[in-house]
Design an enzyme around this catalytic site. Sequence first.
Site, PDB file in Angstrom:
ATOM      1  CE  LYS A   1     104.230 -69.092 -18.466  1.00 18.39           C
ATOM      2  NZ  LYS A   1     104.755 -70.351 -19.004  1.00 18.39           N
TER       3      LYS A   1
ATOM      4  CG  ASP B   1     101.004 -73.469 -22.198  1.00 16.46           C
ATOM      5  OD1 ASP B   1     100.849 -72.230 -22.282  1.00 16.46           O
ATOM      6  OD2 ASP B   1     101.964 -74.005 -21.602  1.00 16.46           O
TER       7      ASP B   1
ATOM      8  CD  GLN C   1     107.487 -72.618 -17.936  1.00 12.78           C
ATOM      9  OE1 GLN C   1     106.432 -72.105 -17.579  1.00 12.78           O
ATOM     10  NE2 GLN C   1     108.130 -72.199 -19.015  1.00 12.78           N
TER      11      GLN C   1
END
Length: 296
Positions: free
Chosen positions: A54, A121, A98
């Site tokens: 990422k 997200d 994460q």
Amino acid sequence: MPARIIDGRAVAQALRAQYRARVEALEKKHGVTPGLAVILVGDNPASELYVRNKIRACGEVGIRSELVRLPNDISEARLLGEVDRLNADPSTHGILVQLPLPPHITMRRVLERIAVDKDVDGFHLYNVGGLITGSTIFPPCTPYGVQKLLEHERVEVAGKNVVVVGASNIVGKPMALMLMQRDATVCICHKLTRDLAQFTILADILVVAAGVPNLIVPQMVRTGAVVIDVGINRLPDGRIVGDVDFEGVRQKASLITPVPGGVGPMTVTMLLHNTLRSAERRVGILEEPSLASPAA
Ligand code: NAD
């Protein structure tokens, strides 16, 4: 005739080139560089790899990234404190935690703490709920990547039979809601679905996200169907495969995504998209700049 293969890498690359141009335009016109903060708790090797990818992708398009590494035994209060700090930081346009988090931390509490306008997200309840009404700020990256692939291939969704295999909160369920929003007739299957084939055979568009290699074989697929394989499975011999018997199903489908090189590259690309949109919205660019004039 075998199916045409959807080249997710090429689509992702083309989109990233557009995003790079939009990042440059944002810097030139508004003096703003989009910023993504990634919180990584502990040292799970898979998470390390995802985070590295990422961050590398951010660099490719000119998005500033900040990696916040925290020890595995961090208290929930301190982790929430980090989220608060990033929520208040004007140079951070997107915050990603994460997953998975260590078991002593309540994941939902952490996700709900992220400011909804930085939740790139799309896991905050506000964004999840927005999927019902089509008013989410940030669509979750993997299903959004699938939607972009379908758009890119000009696959009409309205009025089509769509079967989604897999009902997780991060892939299957949001995927189904996003396609319903586009007027598809959607059916969701999961591991307790009896006789999976009787559903999949009806699909004009079949999206598979179960995490089971070879779950979908040719006799389960309608001739001419569009098959999107979200699954990522590592076989004992080290090969990475999806959930679909690619070679077999390819002989029946009209369009199919490979694994690797299909949906995977789109997921990270949508994270870049969401971060860029967050920064654009912050300076008042409310509509997404069109493809024809990415710098508008
Ligand atoms: P998950 O384990 O949370 O959910 C799996 C879903 O599949 C569940 O709803 C389960 O009921 C269903 N399922 C399991 N076995 C089944 C069976 N035999 N028949 C029908 N349904 C079955 O997984 P997830 O996080 O949704 O991920 C699914 C797959 O997609 C995994 O392989 C994962 O690695 C992959 N994935 C890929 C990307 C990407 O970027 N390409 C992103 C996220 C997940």
